[in-house]
Design a protein around this motif. Sequence first.
Motif, PDB file in Angstrom:
ATOM      1  N   GLU A 257     109.807   6.849 120.028  1.00 25.39           N
ATOM      2  CA  GLU A 257     109.751   8.293 119.240  1.00 25.39           C
ATOM      3  C   GLU A 257     108.433   8.324 118.586  1.00 25.39           C
ATOM      4  O   GLU A 257     108.218   9.369 117.816  1.00 25.39           O
ATOM      5  CB  GLU A 257     110.950   8.652 118.531  1.00 25.39           C
ATOM      6  CG  GLU A 257     112.303   8.642 119.221  1.00 25.39           C
ATOM      7  CD  GLU A 257     112.210   9.649 120.262  1.00 25.39           C
ATOM      8  OE1 GLU A 257     111.734  10.982 119.994  1.00 25.39           O
ATOM      9  OE2 GLU A 257     112.233   9.436 121.597  1.00 25.39           O
ATOM     10  N   LEU A 258     108.107   7.078 118.046  1.00 23.89           N
ATOM     11  CA  LEU A 258     106.851   7.066 117.026  1.00 23.89           C
ATOM     12  C   LEU A 258     105.515   7.070 117.783  1.00 23.89           C
ATOM     13  O   LEU A 258     104.852   7.753 117.098  1.00 23.89           O
ATOM     14  CB  LEU A 258     107.256   5.699 116.127  1.00 23.89           C
ATOM     15  CG  LEU A 258     106.439   5.563 114.926  1.00 23.89           C
ATOM     16  CD1 LEU A 258     106.936   6.651 114.111  1.00 23.89           C
ATOM     17  CD2 LEU A 258     106.860   4.006 114.442  1.00 23.89           C
ATOM     18  N   PHE A 259     105.369   6.267 118.668  1.00 23.73           N
ATOM     19  CA  PHE A 259     103.935   6.041 119.084  1.00 23.73           C
ATOM     20  C   PHE A 259     103.507   7.132 120.017  1.00 23.73           C
ATOM     21  O   PHE A 259     104.418   7.791 120.679  1.00 23.73           O
ATOM     22  CB  PHE A 259     103.841   4.603 119.829  1.00 23.73           C
ATOM     23  CG  PHE A 259     104.202   3.406 119.018  1.00 23.73           C
ATOM     24  CD1 PHE A 259     103.717   3.472 117.737  1.00 23.73           C
ATOM     25  CD2 PHE A 259     104.832   2.243 119.481  1.00 23.73           C
ATOM     26  CE1 PHE A 259     103.874   2.422 116.754  1.00 23.73           C
ATOM     27  CE2 PHE A 259     105.071   1.180 118.591  1.00 23.73           C
ATOM     28  CZ  PHE A 259     104.585   1.121 117.402  1.00 23.73           C
ATOM     29  N   ILE A 260     102.493   7.272 120.204  1.00 25.69           N
ATOM     30  CA  ILE A 260     101.678   8.297 120.999  1.00 25.69           C
ATOM     31  C   ILE A 260     101.610   7.585 122.325  1.00 25.69           C
ATOM     32  O   ILE A 260     100.647   6.643 122.299  1.00 25.69           O
ATOM     33  CB  ILE A 260     100.265   8.974 120.352  1.00 25.69           C
ATOM     34  CG1 ILE A 260     100.528   9.434 119.045  1.00 25.69           C
ATOM     35  CG2 ILE A 260      99.801  10.048 121.218  1.00 25.69           C
ATOM     36  CD1 ILE A 260     101.821  10.363 118.505  1.00 25.69           C
ATOM     37  N   SER A 261     102.165   8.211 123.454  1.00 22.55           N
ATOM     38  CA  SER A 261     102.063   7.222 124.425  1.00 22.55           C
ATOM     39  C   SER A 261     101.592   8.145 125.723  1.00 22.55           C
ATOM     40  O   SER A 261     101.613   7.725 126.786  1.00 22.55           O
ATOM     41  CB  SER A 261     103.609   6.483 124.826  1.00 22.55           C
ATOM     42  OG  SER A 261     104.539   7.644 125.025  1.00 22.55           O
ATOM     43  N   THR A 262     101.480   9.296 125.334  1.00 25.51           N
ATOM     44  CA  THR A 262     101.256  10.336 126.381  1.00 25.51           C
ATOM     45  C   THR A 262      99.778  10.840 126.359  1.00 25.51           C
ATOM     46  O   THR A 262      99.651  12.051 126.814  1.00 25.51           O
ATOM     47  CB  THR A 262     102.108  11.283 126.943  1.00 25.51           C
ATOM     48  OG1 THR A 262     103.488  10.663 126.430  1.00 25.51           O
ATOM     49  CG2 THR A 262     102.332  11.807 128.279  1.00 25.51           C
ATOM     50  N   SER A 263      98.897  10.103 125.876  1.00 26.41           N
ATOM     51  CA  SER A 263      97.647  10.618 125.615  1.00 26.41           C
ATOM     52  C   SER A 263      96.784  11.179 126.583  1.00 26.41           C
ATOM     53  O   SER A 263      96.060  12.032 126.397  1.00 26.41           O
ATOM     54  CB  SER A 263      96.746   9.636 124.599  1.00 26.41           C
ATOM     55  OG  SER A 263      96.368   8.323 125.424  1.00 26.41           O
ATOM     56  N   ASP A 264      96.847  10.679 127.890  1.00 28.22           N
ATOM     57  CA  ASP A 264      96.306  11.175 128.949  1.00 28.22           C
ATOM     58  C   ASP A 264      96.799  12.522 129.507  1.00 28.22           C
ATOM     59  O   ASP A 264      95.741  13.467 129.587  1.00 28.22           O
ATOM     60  CB  ASP A 264      96.857  10.211 130.195  1.00 28.22           C
ATOM     61  CG  ASP A 264      95.709  10.604 131.406  1.00 28.22           C
ATOM     62  OD1 ASP A 264      94.466  10.745 131.019  1.00 28.22           O
ATOM     63  OD2 ASP A 264      96.151  10.390 132.461  1.00 28.22           O
ATOM     64  N   THR A 265      97.758  12.778 129.280  1.00 26.61           N
ATOM     65  CA  THR A 265      98.278  14.179 129.608  1.00 26.61           C
ATOM     66  C   THR A 265      97.972  15.237 128.140  1.00 26.61           C
ATOM     67  O   THR A 265      97.437  16.265 128.470  1.00 26.61           O
ATOM     68  CB  THR A 265      99.614  14.051 129.954  1.00 26.61           C
ATOM     69  OG1 THR A 265      99.965  13.442 130.793  1.00 26.61           O
ATOM     70  CG2 THR A 265     100.253  15.700 130.066  1.00 26.61           C
ATOM     71  N   LEU A 266      98.304  14.800 127.128  1.00 24.14           N
ATOM     72  CA  LEU A 266      98.106  15.225 125.988  1.00 24.14           C
ATOM     73  C   LEU A 266      96.708  15.980 125.651  1.00 24.14           C
ATOM     74  O   LEU A 266      96.448  17.135 125.110  1.00 24.14           O
ATOM     75  CB  LEU A 266      98.636  14.475 124.852  1.00 24.14           C
ATOM     76  CG  LEU A 266      98.221  14.280 123.304  1.00 24.14           C
ATOM     77  CD1 LEU A 266      98.260  16.078 122.626  1.00 24.14           C
ATOM     78  CD2 LEU A 266      98.809  13.498 122.485  1.00 24.14           C
ATOM     79  N   LEU A 291      92.321   2.632 128.996  1.00 23.48           N
ATOM     80  CA  LEU A 291      92.432   3.267 130.273  1.00 23.48           C
ATOM     81  C   LEU A 291      91.943   4.667 130.400  1.00 23.48           C
ATOM     82  O   LEU A 291      91.473   4.997 131.470  1.00 23.48           O
ATOM     83  CB  LEU A 291      93.889   2.708 130.687  1.00 23.48           C
ATOM     84  CG  LEU A 291      94.188   3.212 132.229  1.00 23.48           C
ATOM     85  CD1 LEU A 291      93.595   2.428 133.152  1.00 23.48           C
ATOM     86  CD2 LEU A 291      95.781   2.874 132.119  1.00 23.48           C
ATOM     87  N   THR A 292      92.373   5.377 129.325  1.00 24.32           N
ATOM     88  CA  THR A 292      92.732   6.702 129.693  1.00 24.32           C
ATOM     89  C   THR A 292      91.211   7.252 129.294  1.00 24.32           C
ATOM     90  O   THR A 292      90.621   7.366 128.233  1.00 24.32           O
ATOM     91  CB  THR A 292      93.442   7.143 128.633  1.00 24.32           C
ATOM     92  OG1 THR A 292      94.602   6.529 128.754  1.00 24.32           O
ATOM     93  CG2 THR A 292      93.899   8.684 128.905  1.00 24.32           C
ATOM     94  N   ARG A 293      90.520   7.930 130.435  1.00 23.01           N
ATOM     95  CA  ARG A 293      89.327   8.721 130.444  1.00 23.01           C
ATOM     96  C   ARG A 293      89.437   9.493 129.458  1.00 23.01           C
ATOM     97  O   ARG A 293      88.438  10.089 128.680  1.00 23.01           O
ATOM     98  CB  ARG A 293      88.999   8.954 131.700  1.00 23.01           C
ATOM     99  CG  ARG A 293      87.695   9.835 131.937  1.00 23.01           C
ATOM    100  CD  ARG A 293      86.913   9.906 133.084  1.00 23.01           C
ATOM    101  NE  ARG A 293      85.720  10.407 133.099  1.00 23.01           N
ATOM    102  CZ  ARG A 293      84.854  10.145 134.125  1.00 23.01           C
ATOM    103  NH1 ARG A 293      85.083   9.333 134.894  1.00 23.01           N
ATOM    104  NH2 ARG A 293      83.736  10.895 134.007  1.00 23.01           N
ATOM    105  N   ASN A 294      90.466  10.775 129.531  1.00 22.85           N
ATOM    106  CA  ASN A 294      90.547  11.696 128.573  1.00 22.85           C
ATOM    107  C   ASN A 294      90.916  11.332 127.040  1.00 22.85           C
ATOM    108  O   ASN A 294      90.242  12.073 126.192  1.00 22.85           O
ATOM    109  CB  ASN A 294      92.208  12.267 128.751  1.00 22.85           C
ATOM    110  CG  ASN A 294      92.220  13.199 129.894  1.00 22.85           C
ATOM    111  OD1 ASN A 294      90.914  13.599 130.713  1.00 22.85           O
ATOM    112  ND2 ASN A 294      93.422  13.434 130.543  1.00 22.85           N
ATOM    113  N   LEU A 295      91.174  10.158 126.764  1.00 19.72           N
ATOM    114  CA  LEU A 295      91.075   9.509 125.455  1.00 19.72           C
ATOM    115  C   LEU A 295      89.592   9.298 124.944  1.00 19.72           C
ATOM    116  O   LEU A 295      89.168   9.668 123.773  1.00 19.72           O
ATOM    117  CB  LEU A 295      92.025   8.528 125.214  1.00 19.72           C
ATOM    118  CG  LEU A 295      91.780   7.883 123.963  1.00 19.72           C
ATOM    119  CD1 LEU A 295      92.645   8.647 122.643  1.00 19.72           C
ATOM    120  CD2 LEU A 295      92.816   6.493 123.794  1.00 19.72           C
ATOM    121  N   LYS A 296      88.834   8.670 125.943  1.00 17.64           N
ATOM    122  CA  LYS A 296      87.627   8.535 125.528  1.00 17.64           C
ATOM    123  C   LYS A 296      86.734   9.796 125.349  1.00 17.64           C
ATOM    124  O   LYS A 296      85.897   9.768 124.472  1.00 17.64           O
ATOM    125  CB  LYS A 296      86.849   7.571 126.605  1.00 17.64           C
ATOM    126  CG  LYS A 296      87.707   6.113 126.946  1.00 17.64           C
ATOM    127  CD  LYS A 296      86.670   5.403 127.871  1.00 17.64           C
ATOM    128  CE  LYS A 296      87.718   4.181 128.202  1.00 17.64           C
ATOM    129  NZ  LYS A 296      86.959   3.305 129.297  1.00 17.64           N
TER     130      LYS A 296
END
Lengths: 577, 577
Positions: A257-266, A291-296
């Motif tokens: 519930e705490l960590f942000i784990s869907t950053s790729d979609t988000l 890993l996540t290009r969207n995060l970068k």
Amino acid sequence: MALLQPILDLVDLLYKKGLRDVVISPGSRSAPLTLAVARHPGLRTRVVPDERSAGFTALGMAQMTGLPVALICTSGSAVYNLSPALAEAYFQEVPLLLLTADRPPEWLYQQDGQTIAQAGIFGTHVKRSYDLPADYTHADARWFIERTGNEAVNLCAATPSGPVHINIPLREPFYPKADESFVYGAGRMVEALPVDRQLPTPVWHSLLDEWDATERKLIAVGQMPYSPELIRLLTQISQELQVPVIGEIISNLGRNELFISTSDTLLAQKDTALLKQLRPDLLITLGNSFLTRNLKTYLRTYPPTRHWHIRPTTERLIDPFRSMTTQIPMEPLPFLQKLLNDVDYQRFKQGDDDSDEESSYLTTWQTADSAARRRVETHLRDAPFTDWSATQRVLESLPDGSHLHLGNSMPVRYANMCGLDARQEVHVWANRGTSGIDGCMSTAVGAALRTETIVTLLIGDVSFFYDRNALWQPDLPNNLRIVLLNNAGGHIFRIIDGSSSQPELETYFETPHDLTAERTAADHHCDYMAVSDKNGLTEALGHFFIPSDRPQILEIKTNKFVNEADFKVYKTAQLNL
Amino acid sequence: MALLQPILDLVDLLYKKGLRDVVISPGSRSAPLTLAVARHPGLRTRVVPDERSAGFTALGMAQMTGLPVALICTSGSAVYNLSPALAEAYFQEVPLLLLTADRPPEWLYQQDGQTIAQAGIFGTHVKRSYDLPADYTHADARWFIERTGNEAVNLCAATPSGPVHINIPLREPFYPKADESFVYGAGRMVEALPVDRQLPTPVWHSLLDEWDATERKLIAVGQMPYSPELIRLLTQISQELQVPVIGEIISNLGRNELFISTSDTLLAQKDTALLKQLRPDLLITLGNSFLTRNLKTYLRTYPPTRHWHIRPTTERLIDPFRSMTTQIPMEPLPFLQKLLNDVDYQRFKQGDDDSDEESSYLTTWQTADSAARRRVETHLRDAPFTDWSATQRVLESLPDGSHLHLGNSMPVRYANMCGLDARQEVHVWANRGTSGIDGCMSTAVGAALRTETIVTLLIGDVSFFYDRNALWQPDLPNNLRIVLLNNAGGHIFRIIDGSSSQPELETYFETPHDLTAERTAADHHCDYMAVSDKNGLTEALGHFFIPSDRPQILEIKTNKFVNEADFKVYKTAQLNL
């Protein structure tokens, strides 16, 4: 064999320094090394015929044990076959010690068999490369070998750990006579004491001032081995200090519930108002690659004002978000622990509590993450049978506390979009040093050899066949589980926008094939089952992870056009989150 | 796509300079290169997923066509997977042009995927390595690319030919839009004119003086491609000038009444009186590496007074017999032709004829060779079913004028001990540059792709499974014939004196397995048959070489203990020839 005593001492030194595993590829020039290891009472050996696979097998063992693993190969192109694993180990910071047999230097360029220019052959992809002398009669030469062995093993394990190469020219005879016995224990060991890395007090104070001066703080964690201590600490920091913590599947924080784990979609969405709200003032990063290009892309577009990167060396400036302002040359755990203590203490002294801004920033991230998470769940619930939906089923079924190896290209991305429930306590691994497909299976085999728990590899078909020599070694570990996503080609090219629209897609990128793993499994004495729909998968997963006396391969056959269409639906949904 | 015009020009330049074949491994970073080649009207492409196999496939194509073959791969560890083939090409002097896609340099060490230090990665195993600029906007950068392309292709083909590396950083976008068309033909081509290499007249005279001053002359030919002109010329020299000519199976001279083709057996004997008689005064060598250890040992023990080595470059001093006195930097054919003419003319002028000493020296070699040959024939006639006796049957059955690829380790040695009848005119190939087992099958596949005639690969089981990804490419050539000698392990270690007597023989050297090629053949749509005795082999060979619509694999199963015992009998007989 007396002339080879320095070789015996070198091998014994590895043992004294804590190294236990040696992966050997057969050869004649390397026989003195092989025999010195095989006859050593404390070293464990593993014979792998294909050096490319041997290199990655050693990598998997070193990941699992946390200790340097040695590799022995013969001279010539055998050495070059180690190079893909070596590059991966270098960028993933895994300690491998390469002991390459060589001809004495006078033989180079003399059209002699299995002779290439081995000294320094791995360039900048090893921490250091040593070239031992071919003759041991002079005392200085023996001192050089002894000293080099000590330096090499120390260097291999030192933070950041990584591959070290010792090139070992060997003269004939390579084989001892029947009555010769090997004597170990004569060599000198030089200890290298560990140090704790701490920031000077004034430096700490300036960091704490920066912390105080910024409202919106964000922690992003790159690839990290599974660490309950780190999870506990980040949980505490997130809760007590109201800091969002972004983790990817390879960060090993798990989904809760705490960590942000869907950053790729988000972070793919187009709501710029929200994206602006998510922008941090202070970004703190730790771990290896993201890993996540969207995060970068997001962080490059919405850069923080300050960016601390915690990494126990400043030797390279690794700045993928283009925002770093401070290199913090400490281990993440002690740094974060002290940060938490000091901030807490300061707040206690000052009677402060979280600012509204801080808690609202955390809430904004968590709310957005939950929305993204629900979108993924909804999509997968309604999705046909695809690589992605199958991946989710596999991840949900993993035994608690087991190990998961993710193949490169699509599997690691699908898995990241799913996430793993933190309560499963699954340890996630992936070769994200160079992100190659060349050794994912061999790495998983190496890992399975060094644990009793189940090791599951999720891998695509191109990677599977590329590295099928991973299975060509005696006594494969029975705790190995291979889940093969077979969409009959290099499906990533059908997913990428650019390649999918080219007329050359099939011939030059996707390269379709009709292979299945069935015969490969039979050749290598693995149990095999294939499924091609949800029910089949559910049934297979019902018993797939039960301990067995053979490794298991589960082939999941999907349709590339269904995969493609489903992913397009998701991409559109993601943009309009 | 306008920014990528220099890439189109580079690719077009390859074509203008005569290059025709490009082997491509799929990737996204390399897409601009792939598309530039795929859309070029004159270039032929071949897609091979495993870069290690792609490298050797290209090697086989370049051997067959005599022209440079280009390789395209994506960035990261893909590049390192080319390195075994590259090292082989370097030492075998085969022209390969490596076009490796790379990330622009600012991405190195930034934890980005598939990014390793590619500039200069192959060290001294390429003739030269170029690192192109990532940006083409400045005119100087475009001049650099244009100039480099010209230099690289010229250098690749120039004597001695060999691999050249162009590292090509590429920025996104990698893919053209649907309406973009590629324009070829704008680039500048710089010709490099050929030269004839001739010795100055006074130098010729001093060589002829040396020739006249020595009685016993011996010519030894290392690895050479099949050349009827060379065979004709050496035949003439041997007959007219009474010079013994030693050839190995990889020299491609064939076995006839004239040439010395059984040197491995002949020179193992202990009759020192005979060995002394065989010693040359003047040794003339040509070609690349020699296979026969007994020949090397013999010439080191009984060195010539003078030793001319004919090789069209003096850049390296390649002196495996430790006797070289003169480097003759010419092509062998014109040198030998002029030598023959001049010696003949001189003799005609002087009214000389062969000295008795010369003709008796030739006779001594030929008599000894015949005796050795009879010993081999007798041994094989009486031998049980072994790798070696099966090899002889296979060699005898090869179609006239076909191509034979010999796997390393034992197959090339067995074949050398048999020899090939000159009348068969079989072209023999083997990867004797580094003598690795890593790409023998891929090389044969590449060769078979570039000829209509039958290409037979004779290969051992460890080499076969090591390189089984050779068969993982679309549309295998139907003229491919694979003869697999399966003795269920690395049999050479049971043959070598040193390793065969170690208690570690099986576990660490021979590494026994129970694999057969049957399932691999089925996976890759090859016809498969297995034999395990003489009659079965005879029957199989009766139809094995008939043109077919699928590649054929013939697995010959032998018993390692029978092989071992038979070889021991031969070794004893050989010593007492």
